[in-house]
Design a protein around this motif. Structure first.
Motif, PDB file in Angstrom:
ATOM      1  N   PRO A  50       4.744  -0.685   2.260  1.00  0.00           N
ATOM      2  CA  PRO A  50       4.939   0.415   1.213  1.00  0.00           C
ATOM      3  C   PRO A  50       5.451  -0.282   0.031  1.00  0.00           C
ATOM      4  O   PRO A  50       6.094  -1.367  -0.082  1.00  0.00           O
ATOM      5  N   HIS A  51       4.993   0.231  -1.184  1.00  0.00           N
ATOM      6  CA  HIS A  51       5.412  -0.431  -2.748  1.00  0.00           C
ATOM      7  C   HIS A  51       6.934  -0.190  -2.519  1.00  0.00           C
ATOM      8  O   HIS A  51       7.450   1.024  -2.289  1.00  0.00           O
ATOM      9  N   GLY A  59       0.711  -1.312  -0.022  1.00  0.00           N
ATOM     10  CA  GLY A  59      -0.087   0.032   0.008  1.00  0.00           C
ATOM     11  C   GLY A  59       0.863   1.387  -0.081  1.00  0.00           C
ATOM     12  O   GLY A  59       1.865   1.168  -0.345  1.00  0.00           O
ATOM     13  N   GLU A  60       0.281   2.426   0.437  1.00  0.00           N
ATOM     14  CA  GLU A  60       1.026   3.454   0.492  1.00  0.00           C
ATOM     15  C   GLU A  60       1.971   3.633   1.608  1.00  0.00           C
ATOM     16  O   GLU A  60       3.075   4.151   1.340  1.00  0.00           O
ATOM     17  N   GLU A  61       1.608   3.286   2.609  1.00  0.00           N
ATOM     18  CA  GLU A  61       2.438   3.435   3.776  1.00  0.00           C
ATOM     19  C   GLU A  61       2.408   2.266   4.545  1.00  0.00           C
ATOM     20  O   GLU A  61       1.485   1.605   4.762  1.00  0.00           O
ATOM     21  N   TYR A  62       3.299   2.054   5.610  1.00  0.00           N
ATOM     22  CA  TYR A  62       3.402   0.941   6.552  1.00  0.00           C
ATOM     23  C   TYR A  62       2.247   1.080   7.442  1.00  0.00           C
ATOM     24  O   TYR A  62       1.923   2.078   7.795  1.00  0.00           O
ATOM     25  N   ASN A  63       1.604  -0.146   7.752  1.00  0.00           N
ATOM     26  CA  ASN A  63       0.614  -0.230   8.625  1.00  0.00           C
ATOM     27  C   ASN A  63       0.318  -1.389   9.292  1.00  0.00           C
ATOM     28  O   ASN A  63       0.200  -2.465   8.573  1.00  0.00           O
TER      29      ASN A  63
END
Length: 179
Positions: free
Chosen positions: A106-107, A92-96
């Motif tokens: 992140p990608h 995804g966009e950011e670490y979660n």
């Protein structure tokens, strides 16, 4: 905390499909986390990573034992550990990592470190109440256990039926039988 290199899986070079990783966990692993509840550790962790085009699926399986102290007698004993856990890694966009079963990275990420998941899997497999198996089957001889037996309240084995009962209780008992 510095990640341990042996628990980092570089998945970018792996082919699509299943890949197996094996780890032997010993006391030094928990010393790295500054976890001092275990006296000794010998656990085998098998990780199956299934790489798919858009995500990763990890299946953790642990088996072995940890040597811990009994909560009642403080005697050390080997507690058998068996546990399993599934983790899905998405991009995804950011670490979660808010969801227990789903990790979003992140990608462009090319590796994943699984040491925290292994640590939690083992620690959570240990029962909350740690009782030496010798206490349950009566084979453990311990000074602490003898002292606990000595100080425990004794049950009245010889109940006298002629004991004086408060007459108010007799009146209440009549309510149960008057139907």
């Amino acid at each position: 905390m510095k990640p341990l290199k042996e628990f980092t899986i570089p998945f970018v070079g792996l082919k699509i499909g299943k890949h197996h990783f094996e780890y032997k966990i010993e006391q030094a692993f928990f010393e790295h986390f500054e976890y001092e509840e275990f006296n000794n550790v010998k656990i085998q962790v098998d990780v199956e990573l299934e790489k798919k085009t858009t995500l990763l699926e990890l299946h953790f399986k642990t088996s072995g034992y940890v040597n811990i102290n009994c909560d009642l007698t403080n005697e050390p004993f080997n507690q058998t550990i068996k546990n399993e856990f599934d983790l899905v890694v998405k991009f995804g966009e950011e670490y979660n990592d808010e969801n227990i079963d789903i990790l979003i990275v992140p990608h462009g990420t090319y590796e994943i470190n699984i040491q925290q998941y292994i640590y939690e899997l083992i620690v959570l497999a240990v029962p909350i109440k740690r009782v030496h198996p010798g206490i349950e089957d009566g084979t453990l001889n311990s000074e602490i256990l003898e002292k606990l037996e000595e100080l425990s309240p004794k049950l009245k084995e010889n109940k006298d039926t002629n004991e004086e009962i408060d007459p108010r209780w007799n009146t209440l008992k009549k309510l149960l039988t008057d139907k």
